[in-house]
Structures are given as C-alpha cells and as structure tokens.
Design an enzyme around this catalytic site. Structure first.
Site, short mmCIF file in Angstrom:
data_model
loop_
_atom_site.label_atom_id
_atom_site.label_comp_id
_atom_site.label_asym_id
_atom_site.label_seq_id
_atom_site.Cartn_x
_atom_site.Cartn_y
_atom_site.Cartn_z
N ASP A 99 48.49 29.43 40.88
CA ASP A 99 46.89 29.33 40.75
C ASP A 99 46.41 29.77 39.32
O ASP A 99 45.81 30.48 38.96
CB ASP A 99 46.19 30.16 41.70
N ILE B 294 34.50 46.15 36.07
CA ILE B 294 34.65 45.07 34.90
C ILE B 294 34.94 43.71 35.32
O ILE B 294 34.91 43.00 34.30
CB ILE B 294 35.84 45.90 34.28
#
Length: 645
Positions: free
Chosen positions: A352, A227
């Site tokens: 991040d 996915i």
C-alpha cells in the site's frame, strides 16, 4: 465429575498449570445451564472439603460466571465489513468496502487514491501456534509478552494475592496493586486459542472507548496532540513516560489509534499484530520504526517512531501541478526506493505504498511507514517455515491509484507491485500529477492510456521510469535498485562520455582495422593448433601446453574440454618417453614436469590428471622397492667363497 473438576485435579497434581487451566476455560467458553450449575456445585464441594484454596475457588467461580454471562452470539456474515467512507474523508485514507464477502464491491468504487479494504477472504486457522495471549488485556496494564506467557485477569490476581485493581475513567488510566504470587504462567496451544478469541471478541465490541488529547494508554503513553488522521485511524504525538523515567532526551512517540471500522474487519487485528512484529525487524534510515501493536480496553493502537516533518502528499500538493527538477526529486526517490529495497530483501511487500505513507523529516529525509498492513513475501515465509496463519493480504488493503494491475485482480502481492507504486509517486514528484490521472491500472489499461513523457529526463531515465509504470509485471523493472540506478542523475564526467566517444570515432576505425588483422592472425593460430592435436607432429606435451596457454581463456577452456581424450593421450605418451623402467627410462624429474603441466592445464580436480600423477608416483615407489630388495639380497651374499674367488 465435571470437566472443570477434572482440570482442577490436574492443576493440583501439577499436570496442568494455572495459566493453561484458565486458557482451557476461555477456549471452551459458555456451556449449557445445567453443566454450569454442576460445575459451580463441584467448586463449592471442593472448597467445603478443604481441597481447594479459597482464593482460587473465588477466582475460578468468577471466571465461570463471567464466561457464562458474556457468551457472544455468532457473528453475522457481514460482521467484518464496515461502511464505506464518506466522500468528505481524506483522499488517501483507508476505505472499507461494505457488504458481505460475496457482495462483489471492487476497488474501482472507492476514491482514486483511497486505501480500500475489500471483503475478507475465508478465515484462516484462528489458532496460530505461536500467538501471545493476555486474558482481558484491557485491565492488565502490561504489554502482551511474545513468548507465549499469559497474564491472569485482575479478578484472578486479586483473589489469588489479595490485591485490588481499579480502572478509572475512559482514558485507559490504570492503578494496579502489586501481586505477590501466581501472576504469570506459561501458555500452550490453549492460550493461543484464547488469544485468537480475545481479538475476535474485541473486533465485535460495539465501539472503542473515547480517546482524546490527554488520554493515557497502558498507564504509559500520554497523548499530547493530534498530528494526523486517515482511514485507518488518528495519529497522536505522545509522551512515553518510561522514556522520561529513563531520562531519554527524546521521550516522544507517534501513537496511531485504529478506528472502529478497521477494528471490526475480519482477522484485521491478528493479522496486523503479526505484520507489525515483522516490520519491527525492518531497521533502516528510510523506514519509520514500529515499536509495538497493542490494545487497551477496546482501544487498539500502534506505537511508532515520531517523525517531525510533513508527509509527501502535502509536498506534492504544494507543487501545484508543476513538479520539481530531478536534482531535487532524486534524493527523495532514492530514499523511498532504498526503504522498499530493504523490505523486499527481507521478504516483506508493503502493498500500500503511496505519498501519504511517506514522511519527510525537517532535513527532507523520506521515511516510509504503515508496513503494518504489508504482507510477508512467500520467499521469506517458505524459507523460514513461518507462514503466517492470518495473512494481512486477506484484508484486501490497497489504494487503487497506486495499486498494480495484479493487485486489483486479487493476486498475491509481490515486490513488483511496490515498484509500480514507487514509479507512480516518482512521476508525481517530477510532474506534480499522477501518470494516469488517479485512474486505477485496470481502467487505464482498458482505455489505452500511456503516461506523457517527463520533460528534462534523459533517454535512460525516461525508459527506466516507463518500465516502472508498466501494467504487466513481466514488463516492469526488476528491482528498486534498478529503478534508482536508472533514474540517477549522471555526473558531468558521465555526461561527457558520449562526446568523448564521438571524438575518438576516427581512432576507433583505425583500431578496428588493427583488430581485424590481429583477429585473423589469432584465428589462424587457433585453427592450426586444433588441426595439430592428434597428429604425429603434435606429440610433445610441453609444446602443446605452451600453444594452448597462448590463446584466450575461452578458447583454452573450449579446446581443453572438446579435445580432452586426445590431449590426455599426448600427456601419457610424453610421460612414457621420460619414465618407463621396463624400457630403461628413469628420468623422473622430467616426467614430474609433464604431470605438473597437466595440473596447470586442467587443475587439481581432474580425475585423469590425478591418475597420471598417482601412476608416476606409484611407479617410482615400486621401482625404489625393487631396488631396495635387490640391494638387500646382494648384501646377504658372502664376499668370499668357492663361487666368488
């Protein structure tokens, strides 16, 4: 006597657990051939003398041979650095900057919004004292416990219990016999050392086992379909067979298989294990839950909540550079901001944050993930005494296009760095483009770049967003909550406030005149009171308190504090006019009212007010005692006598 025999003697005497003994062997590693041979002979001698159980003898002998034959050579100086990602990689993927720690490869060499793993910092203590260890976890078939428990190798279990363990295929499928004794022992510091070395050995493996659709991890997670894919690895939709056994209506989880580049990075595995454990505590509707961080053979993976939707990166791309209106974008901005706010409250900095790390559910609810490479903030670490040994910050993980100036300069990550990234993402949602055209903050600052104003924003909204995009931390907005509040669209009633303010301007002018007049009168009362204090005409405490309490709270506090000594004298003088037995004054009730007024003005914590009350009470008790003595003396006198006809 060999070291192994000494340890075995301690095991037989109960001074050392079997698990700790195996941990000592792992920690020691290989020895020279003569010592190895001597240890094998000692083992055989113990077996021949019936001093050692045959199963334990076989397990220890296998372990010694395994350690002797599997000693790893020292890692080279650049063993932890991977190769740079190819230009064809996804543009927000994790990139490992090549070269040794001194190579000087900076973030600017990577693609604009790719996560870069710079050269690692000098290794921290590789033996954290709360680490979990599994001896050869690839064959154990269980998840590493978190309480210091270690599991024996399959060979040890087989030799101790007579069971067999088989490993089939390259998909991680395991079939394990049921042992009856000796499986689990409690680890100590030696197990911690073995845990660190186990991760290090795993990071030095040549390549991970092939993991594809249909693979089974830990005899539990069956990978159904891919996915997602990024620089850190590949994400699969997987069925958790434990959930099926429990008849869970939603047996699906997301499994991220970390790639070899990440696996080989110095300290990355240990750091991610620690940070994943922290991220498990970040329960919030806008944060993807992390279930576990584990390894199966040479495959390292994370299990997470499965979000059925698309990532924010694809949504922004679909905007085709046009952006979306604030009414549509704000729920997404608020959800992302609340996720970061929750993490910051727990001392965790994402470090991040970017569109690729945000998933949108089918209902457009944003969920932030990949806190696994975040760093725990110093506030949390210092407060709890849990300063992590392997700081994920040493990985140098950042995405240049969304990294703050301070992160690019190698400074420790702080919540303000996440706010810069959130402001960049918010700008992209509203305009369809990055505020600095994907140029990192350091270069944008050198070029004197400023973001173009977003059309349709109010002055407050634009000022808030611009503060979030500030290059320097000290100029950046203070918190995610402040960013959300500043960008929040105002209701019609809130928008009408400026017009109402304009309509009442005339009334305000009239009110100003009234206010000026009342202010002048008030200041006159204040000045008159201050002049009165200390003068003979201002000697009554009751009148003084009435005048002070007629002022505003600020002036009450100021005058009571600045003129304390003079006010204290007025109270003592007023008290003595009602209560002074030596002068024949016995109005105790009125004197008590004076004390109560002092408490009203200064509170119950004022030392001199307490002294005033205690003095009155003490005087009253002394006078009552004197009268009682006099009464007793009179009672003792005869009613009749020569002196009293």
């Amino acid at each position: 006597m060999s070291q192994v025999r000494q340890w075995l003697d301690q095991v037989r005497l109960g001074h050392l657990s079997l698990g700790d003994f195996v941990g000592e062997l792992n920690g020691r590693g290989a020895v020279d051939p003569s010592t190895h041979q001597a240890e094998l002979e000692d083992l055989d001698a113990l077996l021949a003398g019936s001093e050692l159980d045959p199963r334990l003898h076989r397990a220890v002998r296998l372990k010694l041979i395994e350690l002797q034959g599997g000693a790893s050579p020292p890692a080279s100086a650049d063993a932890g650095s991977g190769e740079p990602q190819s230009p064809g990689a996804p543009d927000d993927s994790t990139v490992f900057a090549g070269g040794s720690p001194d190579a000087g490869n900076g973030p600017s060499e990577a693609p604009g919004d790719a996560t870069v793993f710079g050269p690692g910092s000098p290794a921290a203590d590789p033996h954290p004292d709360d680490a979990t260890e599994m001896l050869r976890p690839e064959d154990s078939g269980t998840t590493p416990p978190e309480d210091g428990t270690r599991l024996l190798t399959p060979e040890e279990r087989a030799s101790l219990t007579g069971t067999r363990t088989s490993v089939t295929g390259n998909t991680g499928s395991r079939t394990t016999g049921t042992p009856t004794t000796g499986q689990r022992t409690t680890g100590t510091s030696s197990s911690s050392r073995s845990s660190a070395s186990a991760w290090q050995r795993l990071s030095q493996a040549e390549a991970s086992e092939a993991v594809t659709v249909g693979s089974r991890l830990k005899d539990r997670f069956v990978l159904e379909r891919q996915i997602g894919q990024g620089g850190m690895g590949v994400v699969f939709l997987a069925i958790d067979e434990r959930k099926i056994e429990a008849r869970d209506r939603n047996p699906y989880v997301a499994v991220k298989i970390l790639n070899d580049e990440f696996r080989r990075h110095p300290d990355s595995l240990i750091a991610l294990q620690r940070e994943s454990r922290r991220s498990q505590q970040l329960a919030h509707d806008n944060i993807v839950r992390v279930y576990d961080f584990d390894k199966d053979g040479t495959t390292v993976y994370m299990t997470m909540e499965f979000v059925d939707g698309e990532d924010l990166k694809n949504l922004i791309r679909s905007l085709d550079g046009k952006g979306m209106p604030m009414a549509e974008a704000f729920p997404l901005i608020e959800g992302m901001g609340r996720a970061l706010e929750r993490a910051h409250r727990d001392g965790v900095v994402h470090s991040d944050f970017k569109p690729g790390n945000v998933m949108l559910t089918s209902d457009r609810v944003p969920k932030v993930f990949d806190f696994g490479i975040a760093r725990a903030g110093k506030q949390k670490s210092d407060a709890s005494g849990e300063q992590t040994v392997f700081d994920a910050g040493s990985l140098g993980a950042l995405t240049p296009a969304y990294a703050s100036l301070e992160m690019l300069q190698g400074k420790d990550a702080e919540p303000a760095d996440d706010l810069y990234a959130l402001a960049c993402v918010s700008y992209e949602l509203l305009t369809g483009r990055h505020p600095y055209n994907k140029i990192n903050a350091e270069q944008a600052l050198k070029q004197g770049m400023t973001p173009a104003r977003v059309p349709g924003l109010t002055k407050l909204q634009w000022r808030t967003l611009a503060r979030g995009l500030a290059f320097q931390r000290e100029r950046r907005i203070a918190s995610a909550g402040d960013l959300i509040e500043g960008l929040r669209p105002r209701t019609q009633r809130e928008k009408a406030i400026p017009m109402v303010a304009t309509g009442v301007a005339a009334l305000a002018a009239l009110g100003l005149l009234i206010w000026l007049a009342s202010t002048l009168l008030y200041r006159s009362r204040v000045n008159s009171l201050e002049a009165c204090i200390g003068a003979p005409e201002c000697s009554d405490a009751t009148e003084l308190v009435d005048r002070i309490l007629d002022l505003n709270a600020a002036d009450q506090l100021r005058i009571s504090d600045q003129r304390r000594d003079e006010i204290k004298g007025i109270f003592y003088g007023s008290l003595s006019r009602h209560w002074s037995p030596e002068q024949g004054r016995y109005d105790y009730a009125s004197a008590q009212e004076i004390v109560d007024l002092a408490f009203t003005l200064y509170g119950t914590d004022s030392a001199w007010v307490i002294e005033l009350g205690d003095g009155l009470e003490g005087g009253r008790n002394s006078e009552l005692s004197r009268l009682n003595d006099e009464f007793s003396e009179r009672i003792g006198e005869p009613l009749y006598g020569p002196e009293r006809p």
